[in-house]
Motif scaffolding. Structure first.
Motif, mmCIF file in Angstrom:
data_model
loop_
_atom_site.group_PDB
_atom_site.id
_atom_site.type_symbol
_atom_site.label_atom_id
_atom_site.label_comp_id
_atom_site.label_asym_id
_atom_site.label_seq_id
_atom_site.Cartn_x
_atom_site.Cartn_y
_atom_site.Cartn_z
ATOM 1 N N GLY A 120 0.795 -1.223 0.000
ATOM 2 C CA GLY A 120 0.000 0.000 0.000
ATOM 3 C C GLY A 120 0.827 1.273 0.000
ATOM 4 O O GLY A 120 0.334 2.352 0.292
ATOM 5 N N PHE A 121 2.124 1.174 -0.333
ATOM 6 C CA PHE A 121 3.038 2.308 -0.204
ATOM 7 C C PHE A 121 3.094 3.211 -1.427
ATOM 8 O O PHE A 121 3.596 4.311 -1.350
ATOM 9 C CB PHE A 121 4.463 1.795 0.039
ATOM 10 C CG PHE A 121 4.770 1.531 1.480
ATOM 11 C CD1 PHE A 121 3.885 1.878 2.475
ATOM 12 C CD2 PHE A 121 5.966 0.936 1.829
ATOM 13 C CE1 PHE A 121 4.188 1.640 3.802
ATOM 14 C CE2 PHE A 121 6.268 0.686 3.153
ATOM 15 C CZ PHE A 121 5.379 1.034 4.137
ATOM 16 N N TYR A 122 2.621 2.739 -2.572
ATOM 17 C CA TYR A 122 3.077 3.352 -3.800
ATOM 18 C C TYR A 122 2.131 4.400 -4.378
ATOM 19 O O TYR A 122 1.658 4.289 -5.496
ATOM 20 C CB TYR A 122 3.447 2.257 -4.799
ATOM 21 C CG TYR A 122 4.587 1.439 -4.267
ATOM 22 C CD1 TYR A 122 5.869 1.968 -4.234
ATOM 23 C CD2 TYR A 122 4.389 0.172 -3.732
ATOM 24 C CE1 TYR A 122 6.931 1.252 -3.714
ATOM 25 C CE2 TYR A 122 5.446 -0.552 -3.206
ATOM 26 C CZ TYR A 122 6.713 -0.008 -3.202
ATOM 27 O OH TYR A 122 7.762 -0.721 -2.667
ATOM 28 N N ASP A 123 1.893 5.433 -3.599
ATOM 29 C CA ASP A 123 1.232 6.636 -4.058
ATOM 30 C C ASP A 123 2.334 7.632 -4.429
ATOM 31 O O ASP A 123 3.183 7.970 -3.599
ATOM 32 C CB ASP A 123 0.341 7.193 -2.943
ATOM 33 C CG ASP A 123 -0.331 8.495 -3.321
ATOM 34 O OD1 ASP A 123 0.371 9.537 -3.290
ATOM 35 O OD2 ASP A 123 -1.524 8.488 -3.630
ATOM 36 N N GLU A 124 2.345 8.090 -5.672
ATOM 37 C CA GLU A 124 3.457 8.904 -6.161
ATOM 38 C C GLU A 124 3.628 10.195 -5.367
ATOM 39 O O GLU A 124 4.743 10.568 -4.989
ATOM 40 C CB GLU A 124 3.266 9.219 -7.645
ATOM 41 C CG GLU A 124 3.446 8.006 -8.537
ATOM 42 C CD GLU A 124 3.377 8.355 -10.010
ATOM 43 O OE1 GLU A 124 2.879 9.444 -10.345
ATOM 44 O OE2 GLU A 124 3.828 7.541 -10.823
ATOM 45 N N ALA A 179 16.886 14.436 -14.181
ATOM 46 C CA ALA A 179 15.479 14.467 -14.587
ATOM 47 C C ALA A 179 14.598 14.090 -13.407
ATOM 48 O O ALA A 179 14.829 13.060 -12.755
ATOM 49 C CB ALA A 179 15.234 13.502 -15.741
ATOM 50 N N GLU A 180 13.604 14.926 -13.135
ATOM 51 C CA GLU A 180 12.630 14.610 -12.082
ATOM 52 C C GLU A 180 11.460 13.875 -12.701
ATOM 53 O O GLU A 180 10.735 14.422 -13.529
ATOM 54 C CB GLU A 180 12.143 15.893 -11.407
ATOM 55 C CG GLU A 180 11.136 15.639 -10.287
ATOM 56 C CD GLU A 180 10.643 16.915 -9.639
ATOM 57 O OE1 GLU A 180 9.559 16.878 -9.013
ATOM 58 O OE2 GLU A 180 11.326 17.963 -9.759
ATOM 59 N N CYS A 181 11.279 12.614 -12.320
ATOM 60 C CA CYS A 181 10.155 11.841 -12.836
ATOM 61 C C CYS A 181 9.943 10.607 -11.971
ATOM 62 O O CYS A 181 10.834 10.187 -11.236
ATOM 63 C CB CYS A 181 10.363 11.419 -14.294
ATOM 64 S SG CYS A 181 11.662 10.194 -14.553
ATOM 65 N N SER A 182 8.759 10.051 -12.068
ATOM 66 C CA SER A 182 8.458 8.788 -11.414
ATOM 67 C C SER A 182 8.808 7.652 -12.363
ATOM 68 O O SER A 182 8.321 7.621 -13.498
ATOM 69 C CB SER A 182 6.972 8.717 -11.052
ATOM 70 O OG SER A 182 6.609 7.388 -10.732
ATOM 71 N N TRP A 183 9.638 6.712 -11.910
ATOM 72 C CA TRP A 183 9.994 5.591 -12.757
ATOM 73 C C TRP A 183 8.788 4.689 -13.021
ATOM 74 O O TRP A 183 8.703 4.015 -14.037
ATOM 75 C CB TRP A 183 11.120 4.768 -12.133
ATOM 76 C CG TRP A 183 11.694 3.760 -13.076
ATOM 77 C CD1 TRP A 183 11.585 2.402 -13.013
ATOM 78 C CD2 TRP A 183 12.447 4.029 -14.260
ATOM 79 N NE1 TRP A 183 12.218 1.806 -14.074
ATOM 80 C CE2 TRP A 183 12.773 2.799 -14.856
ATOM 81 C CE3 TRP A 183 12.874 5.211 -14.867
ATOM 82 C CZ2 TRP A 183 13.504 2.704 -16.027
ATOM 83 C CZ3 TRP A 183 13.620 5.122 -16.039
ATOM 84 C CH2 TRP A 183 13.918 3.875 -16.609
ATOM 85 N N THR A 238 16.236 1.283 -4.073
ATOM 86 C CA THR A 238 15.244 2.310 -4.399
ATOM 87 C C THR A 238 13.859 1.721 -4.591
ATOM 88 O O THR A 238 13.715 0.664 -5.238
ATOM 89 C CB THR A 238 15.635 3.079 -5.683
ATOM 90 O OG1 THR A 238 14.575 3.967 -6.036
ATOM 91 C CG2 THR A 238 15.891 2.146 -6.857
ATOM 92 N N PRO A 239 12.823 2.386 -4.067
ATOM 93 C CA PRO A 239 11.456 1.972 -4.380
ATOM 94 C C PRO A 239 11.054 2.330 -5.803
ATOM 95 O O PRO A 239 9.968 1.967 -6.250
ATOM 96 C CB PRO A 239 10.609 2.743 -3.361
ATOM 97 C CG PRO A 239 11.422 3.967 -3.040
ATOM 98 C CD PRO A 239 12.852 3.510 -3.104
ATOM 99 N N GLY A 240 11.924 3.035 -6.523
ATOM 100 C CA GLY A 240 11.636 3.369 -7.913
ATOM 101 C C GLY A 240 11.406 2.128 -8.752
ATOM 102 O O GLY A 240 10.536 2.096 -9.622
ATOM 103 N N ASP A 270 6.888 -4.750 -13.689
ATOM 104 C CA ASP A 270 6.845 -3.781 -14.789
ATOM 105 C C ASP A 270 7.997 -2.781 -14.717
ATOM 106 O O ASP A 270 8.636 -2.484 -15.728
ATOM 107 C CB ASP A 270 5.510 -3.025 -14.779
ATOM 108 C CG ASP A 270 4.353 -3.903 -15.233
ATOM 109 O OD1 ASP A 270 4.601 -4.866 -15.974
ATOM 110 O OD2 ASP A 270 3.204 -3.624 -14.832
ATOM 111 N N SER A 271 8.267 -2.250 -13.528
ATOM 112 C CA SER A 271 9.344 -1.262 -13.406
ATOM 113 C C SER A 271 10.720 -1.919 -13.542
ATOM 114 O O SER A 271 11.666 -1.292 -14.013
ATOM 115 C CB SER A 271 9.232 -0.500 -12.078
ATOM 116 O OG SER A 271 9.162 -1.372 -10.986
#
Length: 284
Positions: free
Chosen positions: A22-26, A120-124, A146-148, A153-154
Motif C-alpha cells: 500500500g506504499f506506492y502513491d506517487e 530528470a525529475e520523474c516517477s519511474w 530504491t522503491p523506484g 513492470d518497473s
C-alpha cells in the motif's frame, strides 16, 4: 510451457506483494523523500555510507564494468550517492528521481563540482522510456535500494534501458524495530516489513529467464540514536505513506517512543542483510 508458467507465477506473486504494501502513491512517496533529502545528503559524508558506496563500485568493477566514457542511468538516484562518484571517474550519468528535494541536493553538488550529470525529475513507475530516449541507451542501469524499481513492470523497464549491464540491490532481511512493531499491533495496522520489496522476486525472475547474475550479500547492524520526538516523527511519516495518520495513531506513536526513551533519547539496533546483483542483459 512450464518455464512460461513459472515466470507468470513469480511475476503474479511479485505484483501482489507490492499491492499488499500500500506504499506506492506517487505524491506521498515524493513528499516522504523530500522530507528526508537533507538527512540523506548529510549521510553521504559519513564513513559508513562511504564504505558502502566503495563496496558497490568495487562490485561493479569485479563484474567487468569500467565507468570511463560509459553512459549510466541511475534510477532513484537520491542526492547522488552513486551518480557523483561514477561521474567523477568518467561516466556520463543520467540521474532520475521522484523527489525534487533529493534532486536539489544533487544539483548543488553538480554545480559546485562541474560534474557531467543530466538530471530528470520523474516517477519511474509511470516514466515513458521511449519519450525520454532511454530504451537501449545505457551501458549500465542502476537501481540501488530504491522503491523506484518496485515490481515486475518497473524492473522490466529498467532492463529495457540497458544495452550492457544492470545493477540492482535491495533488502534480503531487515529486522523489525520493536517500538514500530508495538505501534502496528496497537493501531491495528499491517506491518509492511513482511512484504518489503527485496531481492527475492528480481533474482527468481532473472533465474527463470536463464540469467545467472553475480550476487554479493552483506550484513550490517544499523544503530540509531535520536530524541524520541524525532524518532516518532519519522515513524509517523513512514506510516503515513500508506494511510493518513489520524490523531489517535499519532498519540500512540508519541506514547510508545516516549515510554521507550526514559532519558529522552530513543536508541535502536536493526539487523540488516542486503543483496547486490549484476547481469549483462545483451549477453543472454
Amino acid at each position: 510451457m512450464q518455464q512460461n508458467d513459472n515466470i507468470k507465477f513469480i511475476t503474479d506473486c511479485w505484483t501482489q506483494s507490492v499491492v499488499n504494501t500500500g506504499f506506492y502513491d506517487e505524491k506521498k512517496t515524493a513528499c516522504f523523500w523530500d522530507k528526508r533529502s537533507g538527512e540523506f545528503a548529510a549521510g553521504m559524508r559519513d564513513a559508513w555510507r562511504g564504505k558502502k558506496t566503495d563496496e558497490i563500485l568495487s562490485f561493479l568493477e569485479s563484474s567487468g564494468f569500467s565507468p570511463e566514457g560509459k553512459k549510466v542511468l541511475d534510477i532513484g538516484c537520491g542526492p547522488g550517492t552513486l551518480a557523483i562518484p561514477l561521474a567523477k571517474t568518467g561516466a556520463k550519468v543520467t540521474a532520475v528521481d521522484i523527489s525534487s528535494g533529493m534532486l536539489e541536493k544533487l544539483k548543488e553538488t553538480v554545480k559546485k563540482e562541474s560534474l557531467a550529470i543530466d538530471i530528470a525529475e520523474c516517477s519511474w513507475w509511470t516514466a515513458d522510456i521511449d519519450s525520454l530516449g532511454f530504451r537501449d541507451g545505457f551501458d549500465l542501469v542502476l537501481a540501488s535500494m530504491t522503491p523506484g524499481v518496485k515490481d515486475f513492470d518497473s524492473f522490466k523497464k529498467m532492463m529495457a534501458c540497458s544495452k550492457g549491464m544492470c545493477y540492482y540491490s535491495n533488502f534480503l532481511k531487515r529486522g523489525g524495530d520493536p517500538v514500530q512493531n508495538e505501534i502496528f499491533m496497537l493501531t491495528g495496522r499491517e506491518n509492511p516489513a513482511g512484504y518489503a520489496n527485496g531481492m527475492m522476486y528480481p533474482f527468481m525472475y532473472l533465474y527463470l529467464l536463464g540469467y545467472h547474475p553475480e550476487v554479493r550479500i552483506s550484513h550490517s547492524v544499523w544503530k540509531e540514536e535520536s530524541p524520541w520526538e524525532e524518532a516518532g516523527r519519522k515513524t509517523a511519516e513512514f506510516v503515513g505513506r500508506s494511510r493518513e495518520c489520524d490523531e489517535d495513531t499519532l498519540n500512540v506513536i508519541r506514547e510508545c517512543y516516549k515510554k521507550a526513551s526514559p532519558d529522552g533519547i530513543y536508541r535502536s539496533e536493526t539487523d540488516v542483510y542486503t543483496g547486490m546483483m549484476t547481469w549483462k542483459v545483451k549477453d543472454f
